[in-house]
Design an enzyme around this catalytic site. Structure first.
Site, PDB file in Angstrom:
ATOM      1  N   SER A   1      34.662  35.607  34.224  1.00  6.84           N
ATOM      2  CA  SER A   1      34.551  34.212  34.624  1.00  6.84           C
ATOM      3  C   SER A   1      33.285  33.600  34.028  1.00  6.84           C
ATOM      4  CB  SER A   1      34.582  34.118  36.154  1.00  6.84           C
ATOM      5  OG  SER A   1      34.880  32.803  36.570  1.00  6.84           O
TER       6      SER A   1
ATOM      7  N   HIS B   1      42.450  35.617  40.059  1.00 10.01           N
ATOM      8  CA  HIS B   1      41.188  35.497  39.340  1.00 10.01           C
ATOM      9  C   HIS B   1      40.406  36.806  39.308  1.00 10.01           C
ATOM     10  CE1 HIS B   1      38.261  32.914  37.403  1.00 10.01           C
ATOM     11  NE2 HIS B   1      37.303  33.396  38.166  1.00 10.01           N
TER      12      HIS B   1
END
Length: 261
Positions: A94, A226
């Site tokens: 990320s 995620h």
């Protein structure tokens, strides 16, 4: 270098004979410890080292750094002192992918550069993010819960929220204000990994990483959201190690790198 040392780098398992160092960069609000399990599963030829950003865990007394480029500069300053370290492959998750990307360019400017870059759960560096400063705490916590990276009970714990939310806001701001400098693409291969159920990191935005390398680009989707890297390690690890092995063999066997145009 060890877990108890204050500073930028953490090594969890000694790999004295390692040929490659996998340098890992955490997500927004994350810590080096998020890569402990990955380190425990890698073979002896790979040494996992994780970056510890200031303002958390043993660095909690240090000021947060609200800039991707400033984080990259300081990581590179510490790396420059390690002249006997194995060649690097960078792995960012990320927000950590942006820091890893900036580190990759700085290393290439100062030396041979990394052997490869893995961008996990990350859109391309030129993507634009929404301004999370407009979100109140309740909305931001709801978004964090949807990502699945935090225990729901912890997100309802006022003490935990008071400790972690300022760090997350700082790191999100670093991502949101990052702008890609005008410069040539990386010369090393790039691999993008993402979760098929990630509502924030969509395939077309992942594919944009191909514009940031003039070497090989590949992408892989995995079950999960995620934080698929933690939830689906059994499937991710072979793909990751295959990439690390391929770029490692290519880099270690090459006597010279092609000159940049």
């Amino acid at each position: 270098m060890n877990r108890g040392r204050r500073g930028w780098l953490r090594r969890f398992h000694a790999r004295g004979g390692a040929h490659i160092r996998l340098l890992c960069f955490p997500h927004a609000g994350g810590t080096a410890n998020s890569f402990f399990e990955l380190s425990s599963k890698t073979p002896p030829w790979v040494e996992v080292v994780a970056v510890q950003y200031p303002g958390r865990h043993d660095r909690s007394a240090e000021a947060l750094v609200p800039s991707v480029t400033a984080l990259a500069e300081q990581v590179c300053a510490e790396l420059s002192a390690q002249t006997d370290a194995p060649p690097l492959v960078l792995l960012g998750h990320s927000m950590g992918s942006l820091v890893a990307y900036e580190v990759a360019h700085r290393l290439a400017d100062r030396s041979a550069g990394p052997l490869g870059l893995v961008a996990s759960a990350a859109v391309a560096p030129d993507a634009r993010f929404r301004d999370t400063r407009a979100l109140d705490d309740a909305d931001l916590l709801a978004d964090l819960g949807a990502l699945g990276g935090f225990d729901e009970l912890l997100l309802r714990d006022p003490e935990f929220v008071a400790m972690v939310l300022p760090i997350i806001r700082n790191d999100l701001w670093a991502s949101e204000t990052y702008r890609v400098p005008d410069r040539p693409p990386l010369r090393c291969p790039v691999q993008a990994l993402y979760g098929a159920d990630d509502a924030f990191v969509l395939p077309d935005r992942v594919a944009g990483w191909s514009r940031f390398t003039d070497a090989d680009f590949s992408s892989h989707a995995f079950d999960g959201g995620h934080f698929f890297l933690d939830a689906n390690r059994a499937e991710v690890l072979p793909v990751l190690l295959d990439f690390v092995g391929r770029v490692g063999r290519r880099g270690l066997n090459a006597e010279t790198r092609p000159a940049r145009d």
